[in-house]
Design a protein around this motif. Sequence first.
Motif, PDB file in Angstrom:
ATOM      1  N   LEU A  88      21.345 -10.930 -14.514  1.00 31.81           N
ATOM      2  CA  LEU A  88      20.737 -11.410 -15.773  1.00 31.81           C
ATOM      3  C   LEU A  88      20.220 -12.845 -15.630  1.00 31.81           C
ATOM      4  N   ILE A  89      20.926 -13.634 -14.824  1.00 34.77           N
ATOM      5  CA  ILE A  89      20.505 -15.032 -14.606  1.00 34.77           C
ATOM      6  C   ILE A  89      19.098 -15.092 -14.016  1.00 34.77           C
ATOM      7  N   GLN A  90      18.740 -14.054 -13.234  1.00 39.15           N
ATOM      8  CA  GLN A  90      17.435 -14.073 -12.550  1.00 39.15           C
ATOM      9  C   GLN A  90      16.254 -13.652 -13.422  1.00 39.15           C
ATOM     10  N   VAL A  91      16.534 -13.124 -14.609  1.00 39.80           N
ATOM     11  CA  VAL A  91      15.426 -12.594 -15.424  1.00 39.80           C
ATOM     12  C   VAL A  91      14.526 -13.733 -15.916  1.00 39.80           C
ATOM     13  N   THR A  92      13.210 -13.556 -15.710  1.00 40.84           N
ATOM     14  CA  THR A  92      12.250 -14.567 -16.180  1.00 40.84           C
ATOM     15  C   THR A  92      11.164 -13.950 -17.071  1.00 40.84           C
ATOM     16  N   ASP A  93      11.037 -12.627 -17.039  1.00 38.79           N
ATOM     17  CA  ASP A  93       9.981 -11.957 -17.799  1.00 38.79           C
ATOM     18  C   ASP A  93      10.239 -12.124 -19.303  1.00 38.79           C
ATOM     19  N   PRO A  94       9.272 -12.683 -20.065  1.00 39.47           N
ATOM     20  CA  PRO A  94       9.512 -12.964 -21.485  1.00 39.47           C
ATOM     21  C   PRO A  94       9.909 -11.722 -22.288  1.00 39.47           C
ATOM     22  N   ALA A  95       9.314 -10.569 -21.959  1.00 38.07           N
ATOM     23  CA  ALA A  95       9.641  -9.365 -22.734  1.00 38.07           C
ATOM     24  C   ALA A  95      11.093  -8.942 -22.475  1.00 38.07           C
ATOM     25  N   GLN A  98      13.412 -11.261 -24.200  1.00 35.62           N
ATOM     26  CA  GLN A  98      13.489 -10.948 -25.633  1.00 35.62           C
ATOM     27  C   GLN A  98      14.436  -9.765 -25.864  1.00 35.62           C
ATOM     28  N   GLU A  99      14.379  -8.762 -24.982  1.00 31.99           N
ATOM     29  CA  GLU A  99      15.317  -7.627 -25.106  1.00 31.99           C
ATOM     30  C   GLU A  99      16.758  -8.101 -24.969  1.00 31.99           C
ATOM     31  N   VAL A 342      24.137 -19.634 -23.121  1.00 37.12           N
ATOM     32  CA  VAL A 342      24.766 -19.031 -24.304  1.00 37.12           C
ATOM     33  C   VAL A 342      24.424 -17.544 -24.362  1.00 37.12           C
ATOM     34  N   LEU A 343      23.155 -17.244 -24.155  1.00 35.27           N
ATOM     35  CA  LEU A 343      22.691 -15.859 -24.221  1.00 35.27           C
ATOM     36  C   LEU A 343      23.407 -14.981 -23.186  1.00 35.27           C
ATOM     37  N   ILE A 344      23.458 -15.457 -21.942  1.00 28.94           N
ATOM     38  CA  ILE A 344      24.063 -14.639 -20.879  1.00 28.94           C
ATOM     39  C   ILE A 344      25.592 -14.555 -21.066  1.00 28.94           C
ATOM     40  N   SER A 345      26.181 -15.604 -21.642  1.00 30.26           N
ATOM     41  CA  SER A 345      27.631 -15.544 -21.929  1.00 30.26           C
ATOM     42  C   SER A 345      27.909 -14.432 -22.927  1.00 30.26           C
ATOM     43  N   ARG A 346      27.097 -14.354 -23.987  1.00 26.67           N
ATOM     44  CA  ARG A 346      27.301 -13.317 -25.012  1.00 26.67           C
ATOM     45  C   ARG A 346      27.188 -11.928 -24.402  1.00 26.67           C
TER      46      ARG A 346
END
Length: 516
Positions: A88-95, A98-99, A342-346
């Motif tokens: 998840l840390i590697q995700v850069t695609d805006p879409a 957003q998901e 914060v997002l990846i922790s959740r």
Amino acid sequence: MKGNDHTDCASCAIRRFESAADYRKRFIVQDQIDRYLSDGPHFIDETAIFAALENARNAPANDAARVRDILAKSRAIETLLPEETAALIQVTDPALLQEMADTALAIKKSVYDNRIVTFAPLYMSNPCVNRCAYCGFRAGNAEQKRRILTMDEVRQEIDVLAGTIGHKRLIAVYGEHPDTSTEYIAETIRTAYAHQVKSPRGTTVGIRRVNVNAAPLPIEDLRVLKQVGIGTFQVFQETYHRETYARLHPADTVKGNYDWRVTAFHRALEAGVDDVGLGVLYGLYDWQFELVATICHARDLERRFGIGPHTLSVPRLEPASGTDVPTTSPYLIDDATFRRIVLISRLSVPYTGIIVTCRENPESRNACVGYGITQLDASSNIAIKGYSDFASEQHQEKDRQQFVLSDTRTLEQVIAYLAQCGIITSFCTAGYRCGRTGGCIMDALKTGKEGKFCKINAVLTFREWLDDFASPATKALCEPVINRELAEIERHLPKFHPTVKEHYDRICNGERDLFF
Ligand code: SAM
Ligand code: SF4
């Protein structure tokens, strides 16, 4: 305190314990480290963490199918594997990002409903025997004024916190020092619970939950805190990276012992203190390493005790007196990275509460609400005796606080902001007082059962606060939010609704502290 200005608290400790080694012997019990580290590799396995990060970097970027598989696991309220968090840390695609954000918010709602819990820090003492390179309280920092609150002063602080502002939950914070160790912590907790004050409306109010942020303790000491009703026991690891940890925490201090600190929650859970709060001080080392290491820590607690962290805190370095570490560290993170953490922790520990404190600026804290955080402090004052000296006004003095706060909004302002977003502020402390803690609450959180209690108790406690403390304007702003929540209870929880309504009406008539 008489005859001691606590300028060099390392020497205080030595005077009380004859030698620094004696002091360390009392507070570092080797057997209470070894018993948690003897079965296989250390649960913070640096090589494995770096490998997980490296593999994720080398995998195809923004692999939507893989990311969606991981999100499905988060939605099922399962803790992610280190390699999944790394992906998840590697995700850069805006879409895809957003998901991830939409999933984070949906998870938060399913576990904790539409509420944010509020609390305030209460700094009890700042003498400290340790010399953490980034902290204003460290021994030998002559720029810091030292103080230990007396029990009368604790009561004066609560007069403002509970009687003027309307807080019901505290995080009590302590330096590490023989004068403020277990007996002192226990006495401050007892004092906080016992002190009842009048609200502006004339109702009797007080503190209903005291969480503690203090140094790691031996099991026997933790049992004492359990007996006096400690809420969550918070200990931030600061950094999970050993070399960095060693550089920032001198080896001749108690805090210099990495393994004593990293096993703090193993001892707490063994002692029966079953709500524990993890945290990393972001900015000391690479955030990606820290985030994956946090997951490894949570998973080891789950594996051994069947209970993971009750909360995750995400403090980041703030300026402090007498040190330039908070401004010069090569690992400082920007606001966008903070939100990503914060997002990846959740998503990684879906059942846990997430706390973002007033260290962060208002814009960041507001944004984090959209990523599924569960707790915000407000009207916070971290100067020792700051609440009673400055009433409820916002005021900061660098030489009497550990660091400088960025969000100085009042509780009423934060509540109004949340209400504008359609979110109810909760003062609920019922879970702990009804025995819904530890393994029991973990199951309730994972299955969504706790969410319904969250909703009901949020409505009841918010009603109390609105009637006791809100200005007419804030009250008017918040009534539609509370009415909508009540209507939802009637619609979705019809079995509970009659009793909820009966409690609600009694609260409107001046009764207090009714909960489910
Ligand atoms: N003394 C105990 C300890 O260190 O565990 C407990 C209380 S300490 C006052 C609470 C936390 O404040 C520390 O664990 C650390 O993460 C955080 N802290 C210290 N210096 C800071 C700074 N400059 N900016 C932000 N947080 C800081
Ligand atoms: Fe002391 Fe805690 Fe500050 Fe370290 S972080 S110097 S242990 S108060």
